[in-house]
Write a protein that holds these residues in place. Sequence first.
Motif, mmCIF file in Angstrom:
data_model
loop_
_atom_site.group_PDB
_atom_site.id
_atom_site.type_symbol
_atom_site.label_atom_id
_atom_site.label_comp_id
_atom_site.label_asym_id
_atom_site.label_seq_id
_atom_site.Cartn_x
_atom_site.Cartn_y
_atom_site.Cartn_z
ATOM 1 N N LYS A 192 13.937 50.948 23.464
ATOM 2 C CA LYS A 192 12.844 50.092 23.931
ATOM 3 C C LYS A 192 12.674 50.119 25.445
ATOM 4 C CE LYS A 192 13.165 46.930 19.998
ATOM 5 N NZ LYS A 192 14.497 47.156 19.401
ATOM 6 N N SER B 104 13.497 48.028 27.394
ATOM 7 C CA SER B 104 12.918 46.707 27.705
ATOM 8 C C SER B 104 13.391 46.196 29.059
ATOM 9 C CB SER B 104 13.246 45.711 26.598
ATOM 10 O OG SER B 104 14.633 45.651 26.392
ATOM 11 N N ARG B 105 14.627 46.474 29.424
ATOM 12 C CA ARG B 105 15.117 46.009 30.723
ATOM 13 C C ARG B 105 14.429 46.767 31.866
ATOM 14 N NH1 ARG B 105 21.283 46.861 29.222
ATOM 15 N NH2 ARG B 105 20.242 48.306 27.791
ATOM 16 N N LYS C 16 12.652 54.989 30.246
ATOM 17 C CA LYS C 16 13.694 55.479 31.154
ATOM 18 C C LYS C 16 13.739 56.998 31.209
ATOM 19 C CE LYS C 16 16.747 52.961 28.995
ATOM 20 N NZ LYS C 16 18.017 52.340 28.554
ATOM 21 N N GLU D 1 12.247 61.533 15.118
ATOM 22 C CA GLU D 1 12.993 60.501 14.430
ATOM 23 C C GLU D 1 12.063 59.599 13.624
ATOM 24 O OE1 GLU D 1 14.820 58.293 17.428
ATOM 25 O OE2 GLU D 1 15.549 56.762 16.083
ATOM 26 N N CYS E 121 20.002 59.293 27.386
ATOM 27 C CA CYS E 121 19.122 59.929 28.375
ATOM 28 C C CYS E 121 19.123 59.175 29.701
ATOM 29 C CB CYS E 121 17.696 60.031 27.842
ATOM 30 S SG CYS E 121 16.866 58.444 27.755
HETATM 31 N N1 LIG Z 1 16.461 58.296 19.477
HETATM 32 C C1 LIG Z 1 16.735 57.026 19.758
HETATM 33 N N2 LIG Z 1 17.391 56.726 20.883
HETATM 34 C C2 LIG Z 1 17.639 55.420 21.138
HETATM 35 C C3 LIG Z 1 17.240 54.375 20.278
HETATM 36 N N3 LIG Z 1 17.642 53.193 20.835
HETATM 37 C C4 LIG Z 1 18.251 53.500 21.998
HETATM 38 N N4 LIG Z 1 18.246 54.846 22.176
HETATM 39 C C5 LIG Z 1 18.817 55.609 23.292
HETATM 40 O O1 LIG Z 1 20.132 55.162 23.472
HETATM 41 C C6 LIG Z 1 20.464 55.169 24.843
HETATM 42 C C7 LIG Z 1 20.954 53.812 25.259
HETATM 43 O O2 LIG Z 1 19.932 52.886 25.077
HETATM 44 P P1 LIG Z 1 20.058 51.469 25.759
HETATM 45 O O3 LIG Z 1 20.057 51.663 27.241
HETATM 46 O O4 LIG Z 1 21.243 50.758 25.224
HETATM 47 O O5 LIG Z 1 18.815 50.689 25.183
HETATM 48 P P2 LIG Z 1 17.261 50.856 25.298
HETATM 49 O O6 LIG Z 1 16.691 50.380 24.011
HETATM 50 O O7 LIG Z 1 16.880 52.243 25.714
HETATM 51 O O8 LIG Z 1 16.869 49.861 26.481
HETATM 52 P P3 LIG Z 1 16.871 48.239 26.486
HETATM 53 O O9 LIG Z 1 15.669 47.821 25.695
HETATM 54 O O10 LIG Z 1 16.757 47.880 27.919
HETATM 55 O O11 LIG Z 1 18.157 47.802 25.868
HETATM 56 C C8 LIG Z 1 19.233 55.649 25.592
HETATM 57 O O12 LIG Z 1 19.377 57.028 25.805
HETATM 58 C C9 LIG Z 1 18.111 55.380 24.614
HETATM 59 O O13 LIG Z 1 17.068 56.328 24.788
HETATM 60 C C10 LIG Z 1 16.536 54.736 19.085
HETATM 61 O O14 LIG Z 1 16.129 53.897 18.259
HETATM 62 N N5 LIG Z 1 16.317 56.067 18.878
#
Ligand SMILES: Nc1nc2c(ncn2[C@@H]2O[C@H](COP(=O)(O)OP(=O)(O)OP(=O)(O)O)[C@@H](O)[C@H]2O)c(=O)[nH]1
Length: 201
Positions: free
Chosen positions: A24, A26-27, A32, A80, A108
Amino acid sequence: MTNDSALSTQHSALLSAIVLAGGKSSRMGQDKALLTVQGEPLLQRVCHVAAACADSVYIVTPWPKRYQHLNLPRCQFIQEAPLNQGALVGFAQGLAQVQTDWVLLLACDLPKLQVEVLQGWAVELDNVSEDAIAALAHHTKGWEPLCGFYHRRCLPQLLDFINQGGRSFQQWLQQHSVQVLAVPDTNMLLNCNTPEDWASL
Ligand SMILES: Nc1nc2c(ncn2[C@@H]2O[C@H](COP(=O)(O)OP(=O)(O)OP(=O)(O)O)[C@@H](O)[C@H]2O)c(=O)[nH]1
Ligand SMILES: [Mg+2]
């Protein structure tokens, strides 16, 4: 940071990589994967590191078209579905495609990865005991699940865990044997989650 000469290392043929580019953000408030760090989009940067360590790189994402314009040599997208099931489910979808015994999993949002450290870890995979499903760094709060190695043999257990509703890497990993990897420089694991993290780069 790209190092194509590393392709000839003895372990490259035995290793795949999965890069997760979903979630998401979201932060951060924006995707990103497309943030630029030193002029390069984060996803491209991470994929170059992955390609320097592994022979095949799979990018698991719900939106491959968004990243089509990036320079991603030797990377292939895994679209996905369904959306937003989280990183653990994205990983499982990537792992189902992997042909090698070991796979390097990377988020990523890791702007400070060091190719040499990852390659050093890859060499240690030969010594991981047969009951271990992963080799990961460990910190006070638990495992560092999105910058480390998983053995393909973990897929059935992973699918069972997901089918029972599990979505947490930490909870899943608690149930299994995992080899600890030593981190020479914790800066390497810096996660770029917020606008402040990004500004600090
Ligand atoms: N393919 C895929 N990657 C995910 C998914 N959720 C998180 N990621 C990846 O997992 C990694 C860590 O994600 P986080 O930083 O924990 O969470 P985020 O959802 O990207 O960001 P926040 O909403 O701020 O928590 C990043 O590389 C994201 O792109 C998903 O549902 N599918
Ligand atoms: Mg993160």
